[in-house]
Each structure stands twice: as structure tokens, then as C-alpha cells.
Design a protein around this motif. Structure first.
Motif, PDB file in Angstrom:
ATOM      1  N   ARG A  19       0.820  -1.217   0.000  1.00 28.88           N
ATOM      2  CA  ARG A  19       0.000   0.000   0.000  1.00 28.88           C
ATOM      3  C   ARG A  19       0.854   1.267   0.000  1.00 28.88           C
ATOM      4  O   ARG A  19       0.346   2.345  -0.262  1.00 28.88           O
ATOM      5  CB  ARG A  19      -0.965   0.002   1.197  1.00 28.88           C
ATOM      6  CG  ARG A  19      -2.060  -1.048   1.074  1.00 28.88           C
ATOM      7  CD  ARG A  19      -2.763  -1.240   2.399  1.00 28.88           C
ATOM      8  NE  ARG A  19      -1.835  -1.781   3.392  1.00 28.88           N
ATOM      9  CZ  ARG A  19      -2.007  -1.714   4.713  1.00 28.88           C
ATOM     10  NH1 ARG A  19      -3.075  -1.120   5.189  1.00 28.88           N
ATOM     11  NH2 ARG A  19      -1.128  -2.236   5.536  1.00 28.88           N
ATOM     12  N   LEU A  20       2.120   1.115   0.321  1.00 26.07           N
ATOM     13  CA  LEU A  20       3.003   2.294   0.309  1.00 26.07           C
ATOM     14  C   LEU A  20       3.900   2.327  -0.933  1.00 26.07           C
ATOM     15  O   LEU A  20       4.848   3.097  -0.982  1.00 26.07           O
ATOM     16  CB  LEU A  20       3.854   2.334   1.570  1.00 26.07           C
ATOM     17  CG  LEU A  20       3.206   3.027   2.770  1.00 26.07           C
ATOM     18  CD1 LEU A  20       4.058   2.872   4.012  1.00 26.07           C
ATOM     19  CD2 LEU A  20       2.962   4.501   2.499  1.00 26.07           C
ATOM     20  N   LYS A  29       8.970  -1.103   4.401  1.00 30.34           N
ATOM     21  CA  LYS A  29       8.169  -0.081   5.102  1.00 30.34           C
ATOM     22  C   LYS A  29       8.759   0.321   6.454  1.00 30.34           C
ATOM     23  O   LYS A  29       8.842   1.518   6.743  1.00 30.34           O
ATOM     24  CB  LYS A  29       6.729  -0.619   5.241  1.00 30.34           C
ATOM     25  CG  LYS A  29       5.787   0.251   6.008  1.00 30.34           C
ATOM     26  CD  LYS A  29       4.326  -0.186   5.847  1.00 30.34           C
ATOM     27  CE  LYS A  29       4.056  -1.610   6.247  1.00 30.34           C
ATOM     28  NZ  LYS A  29       2.603  -1.954   6.195  1.00 30.34           N
ATOM     29  N   GLY A 224       0.425   2.043   7.494  1.00 27.68           N
ATOM     30  CA  GLY A 224       0.447   1.269   6.258  1.00 27.68           C
ATOM     31  C   GLY A 224       0.054   1.990   4.988  1.00 27.68           C
ATOM     32  O   GLY A 224       0.359   1.514   3.895  1.00 27.68           O
ATOM     33  N   THR A 225      -0.637   3.118   5.086  1.00 28.67           N
ATOM     34  CA  THR A 225      -1.057   3.825   3.868  1.00 28.67           C
ATOM     35  C   THR A 225      -0.345   5.184   3.814  1.00 28.67           C
ATOM     36  O   THR A 225       0.081   5.706   4.843  1.00 28.67           O
ATOM     37  CB  THR A 225      -2.575   4.097   3.876  1.00 28.67           C
ATOM     38  OG1 THR A 225      -2.865   4.990   4.974  1.00 28.67           O
ATOM     39  CG2 THR A 225      -3.387   2.814   4.050  1.00 28.67           C
ATOM     40  N   GLU A 227      -1.594   8.095   3.521  1.00 29.24           N
ATOM     41  CA  GLU A 227      -2.301   9.063   4.361  1.00 29.24           C
ATOM     42  C   GLU A 227      -1.882   8.915   5.832  1.00 29.24           C
ATOM     43  O   GLU A 227      -1.582   9.898   6.520  1.00 29.24           O
ATOM     44  CB  GLU A 227      -3.801   8.792   4.213  1.00 29.24           C
ATOM     45  CG  GLU A 227      -4.672   9.858   4.742  1.00 29.24           C
ATOM     46  CD  GLU A 227      -6.144   9.464   4.633  1.00 29.24           C
ATOM     47  OE1 GLU A 227      -6.465   8.360   4.125  1.00 29.24           O
ATOM     48  OE2 GLU A 227      -6.963  10.262   5.084  1.00 29.24           O
ATOM     49  N   ASP A 228      -1.838   7.669   6.300  1.00 30.13           N
ATOM     50  CA  ASP A 228      -1.450   7.443   7.692  1.00 30.13           C
ATOM     51  C   ASP A 228       0.031   7.720   7.919  1.00 30.13           C
ATOM     52  O   ASP A 228       0.425   8.209   8.978  1.00 30.13           O
ATOM     53  CB  ASP A 228      -1.791   6.009   8.117  1.00 30.13           C
ATOM     54  CG  ASP A 228      -3.265   5.865   8.447  1.00 30.13           C
ATOM     55  OD1 ASP A 228      -3.780   6.703   9.213  1.00 30.13           O
ATOM     56  OD2 ASP A 228      -3.905   4.936   7.929  1.00 30.13           O
ATOM     57  N   GLY A 339      -4.286  10.873  -4.186  1.00 30.17           N
ATOM     58  CA  GLY A 339      -4.109   9.492  -4.616  1.00 30.17           C
ATOM     59  C   GLY A 339      -3.080   9.297  -5.717  1.00 30.17           C
ATOM     60  O   GLY A 339      -2.762   8.156  -6.056  1.00 30.17           O
ATOM     61  N   ARG A 341       0.238   8.646  -7.599  1.00 30.79           N
ATOM     62  CA  ARG A 341       1.520   8.011  -7.241  1.00 30.79           C
ATOM     63  C   ARG A 341       2.411   8.051  -8.471  1.00 30.79           C
ATOM     64  O   ARG A 341       2.061   7.486  -9.506  1.00 30.79           O
ATOM     65  CB  ARG A 341       1.302   6.558  -6.828  1.00 30.79           C
ATOM     66  CG  ARG A 341       0.482   6.456  -5.554  1.00 30.79           C
ATOM     67  CD  ARG A 341       0.316   5.041  -5.108  1.00 30.79           C
ATOM     68  NE  ARG A 341      -0.698   5.002  -4.069  1.00 30.79           N
ATOM     69  CZ  ARG A 341      -0.594   4.333  -2.929  1.00 30.79           C
ATOM     70  NH1 ARG A 341       0.481   3.623  -2.685  1.00 30.79           N
ATOM     71  NH2 ARG A 341      -1.564   4.348  -2.034  1.00 30.79           N
TER      72      ARG A 341
END
Ligand code: GTP
Length: 359
Positions: A19-20, A29, A224-225, A227-228, A339, A341
Motif C-alpha cells: 500500500r506504500l 516499510k 500502512g497507507t 495518508e497514515d 491518490g 503516485r
């Protein structure tokens, strides 16, 4: 003897971090820079501060990177062992796989991508006081719908493991930190992928094992994302998220040695400017994460976005809620919004991507 002394820490760091992507194409990660340190270092500092000194890292994806950086752990006052899965064994299989390296009667297991502020000693106390087989850290969150919920009875005993649901019966979620009695780890099937959440915990409940929850409302974020990750990084910079690995006062931004910030640039919202990074005059960075060597040219705006190693954001470009891969080159006046990338090394020409029609 204090339970900390007979407890090993196990940190699961073998995931691919899909997800990253694209950031996790070049680094696992838990090694992504977060407030200037590999994310994992914040967790290791918390483990050390709790009095646990022996740590086993369960690695798989890009396993060698961890040992190259942390070595035997002595610089952090820890003893670090590494156990690598040639094929990823999942969260439960990863725990079983480190068994030969465990020394104590208990193991405190961590997902390697959680930024937390809970009192680890208090979780160990619950585990000991309840004589639990497994104790789970459960954290209360405002909106539990995106997480697995774990209800407990009046005594703190776990009654169920529930998948994500639109109508959660409790605001207690699985925080990704568990204390296991060694015997329980010995019973996890060996040599095949096992999920701790989907297989180990449900079967322990089915056989009436002593599974307890330690519930609190501490700081908690799964990184994990994008945004986070951006939020967690900003929270570390601003001091909202605790980390014994960071010292000194915290503020609206963190600029690392060797970075250049031109006069008139605005750095707010927990922005991080990595080593050797450059920020041009009049640039506006709000909750931006610039990895080492990234460049944001004059008049550009970067909001809640991650700019990979050595990537460049051209003059007056706008990057909002996006991830820019290592070495990418974003031309002047480009607009990259929620969103987006950009893959490593990609070049977008000046004005090449826009959401508006003005030239
Ligand atoms: P996504 O691909 O984005 O879901 O990320 P991930 O691969 O990290 O998966 P997830 O966030 O569910 O993993 C939770 C934690 O467990 C992370 O710290 C991972 O590094 C770790 N993890 C996941 N799968 C494995 C595995 O097969 N082996 C080991 N040792 N760790 C794992």
C-alpha cells in the motif's frame, strides 16, 4: 523476577508494504524515514525504554537492509537477532519461525508498522496479573469500522475476533501488539503461512485458552497507507505521537542538517525536510515529508505528501495527498492531487499534468 527480564520482543517486519508503493520498492516499510529516523527505530526505542533488551526481527522482504542498519543493536542498547523467512510465512508463521531465538517465557510481539504511545509495561502487567496465555493490546478508536474489532467481557477476557464491519459492537480494535506465553508459540503450525489474526487467535478462542485484552486509549496509528504515514510523521514532528528516539523540542517542522530552506518558504503542519533536501523561495510545505535529497523548487506547494529520495518538484507545481517516487522529476506547474503516485525516476514535463485549464 520482573516480567520484562523474561520477555523477548519480536517485531514482524517481513511484509511487502504494497500500500506504500512505490516507496516500498526500494526500502521496506519499517525502514522508511519518519521524522528523520527509520520508522522501526521509534518502536525499538520504546521497547528498550520498557526494559526489554532482547529483540528478534522477523524479516522476509528486503531482509538484509535491517541488519545493515541496526547490526547487533548495541548502539541502541539492545541485542538484536534476525530470522529471515525465505518464503513469507504471514504474521503467525513469522512468530513461530523466530521460536529458536526466543530466550524467555514470554514474547511481546509487534507489527513493525504501528506508531504507538501505549505503556508497554502496563500490557505486560495485565498479562502477568491475568496469567494469560495471550494478551492483546486493544485500543479504542473513534471510528472502528475500518479495523478488526475485539470485544472483551467484564473480566477483560476476549470473547471474539470480528472482521471489519459497518456496525461494530465495540470501539476496541486489535492494535497489533501481543504478549504470548512461549508454549502458545510452540503450538503454532510450523513451516507454512499462518495468519495470527485469522487462524491463531480464533483457534485459541475456540479451545478456551486464556486470551485477555489490555484496553486503553493511547496514541495509535497503523502507518500502512500514505495518508497514515504522512499523519504519523507529522504527529511525531509536532510531539503528538511520543517517541523516546527523538529528543529536543518539537514544532511545526523538522529540518535536517545539510538541508537548505530559502527565505520566504513556509514549513508547517509537521513538515519534515530530509538531509541535503532543498526548498526554494516561496514554496509552501504543509504536512510534507521530503526524504533525503528531495528538492521543492520556488513557489511550489506540497501538502500531505511524501517526496521520495532525490525527487524534484518543479517551480509552482502543486502536490497534494500524493506520493512521489525516488528520483522522479515533476515539471513546473504540474498538479498532482489526491491518490496520485508517481513511480521512481519518472519525468513529467513542465505543465504536463493539470487539473485546471489555465495555461
Ligand atoms: P501491505 O502489503 O501494504 O498490506 O503491507 P504489509 O505487507 O506490511 O502487511 P501488513 O500491514 O498487514 O503487515 C503487518 C505487519 O506484519 C507489518 O509490520 C509487516 O512487515 C509484517 N508482516 C506481514 N506479513 C509478514 C510475513 O509474511 N512475515 C513477516 N515476518 N512479517 C510480516
Amino acid at each position: 523476577m520482573a516480567i520484562e527480564k523474561t520477555t523477548d520482543a519480536v517485531v514482524l517486519v517481513g511484509g511487502q508494504g504494497t500500500r506504500l508503493r512505490p516507496l516500498t520498492l526500494s526500502a521496506p516499510k519499517p525502514m522508511l524515514p519518519t521524522a528523520g529516523l527509520p520508522f522501526l527505530q521509534h518502536l525499538l526505542a520504546r521497547i528498550g525504554a520498557a526494559g526489554i533488551t532482547h529483540v528478534v526481527l522477523g524479516t522476509s522482504f528486503k531482509a538484509e537492509v535491517f541488519e545493515e542498519y541496526f547490526g547487533d543493536g548495541s548502539k541502541l542498547g539492545l541485542e538484536i537477532d534476525y530470522v529471515t523467512e525465505t518464503e513469507p510465512l504471514g504474521t503467525g508463521g513469522g512468530i513461530r519461525n523466530v521460536l529458536p531465538k526466543l530466550r524467555g517465557d514470554h514474547a511481546m510481539v509487534f507489527n513493525g508498522d504501528v506508531l504507538g504511545g501505549t505503556d508497554l509495561g502496563a500490557i505486560l502487567d495485565t498479562h502477568r496479573n491475568r496469567d494469560a496465555d495471550v494478551t492483546l493490546h486493544l485500543v479504542r478508536v473513534g471510528d472502528p469500522r475500518a479495523f478488526g474489532c475485539v470485544p472483551t467481557d467484564a473480566d477483560g477476557r476476549v470473547t471474539a475476533f470480528l472482521e471489519k464491519t459497518q456496525d461494530p459492537p465495540t470501539d476496541q480494535i486489535n492494535a497489533g501488539c501481543y504478549v504470548f506465553k512461549r508454549e502458545i508459540i510452540e503450538r503454532i503450525p510450523e513451516g507454512r503461512p499462518v495468519s495470527v489474526e485469522r487462524e491463531v487467535f480464533p483457534s485459541l478462542l475456540a479451545e478456551d485458552a486464556r486470551v485477555y485484552g489490555h484496553v486503553d486509549s493511547s496514541y495509535w496509528r497503523d502507518m500502512g497507507t500514505p495518508e497514515d504515514f504522512v499523519r504519523g510523521s507529522a504527529d511525531l514532528v509536532r510531539g503528538i505521537a511520543p517517541s523516546p528516539a527523538l529528543d529536543g523540542p518539537r514544532g511545526e517542522s523538522l529540518v535536517h542538517p545539510g538541508a537548505g530552506v530559502a527565505p520566504g518558504a513556509l514549513l508547517i503542519g509537521g513538515t519534515v525536510v530530509g538531509r541535503g533536501a532543498e526548498v526554494g523561495a516561496g514554496a509552501r510545505l504543509d504536512g510534507a515529508v521530503l526524504f533525503d535529497g528531495a528538492v521543492v523548487e520556488a513557489g511550489a506547494t506540497v501538502e500531505r505528501s511524501i517526496i521520495g529520495f532525490g525527487a524534484r518538484i518543479g517551480p509552482r507545481a502543486l502536490v497534494r495527498d500524493a506520493v512521489i517516487g525516488d528520483g522522479a522529476d515533476i515539471g513546473a506547474r504540474c498538479e498532482l492531487l489526491r491518490g496520485a503516485r508517481v513511480w521512481p525516476g519518472v519525468t513529467l514535463p513542465d505543465g504536463g499534468v493539470r487539473f485546471s485549464t489555465d495555461v
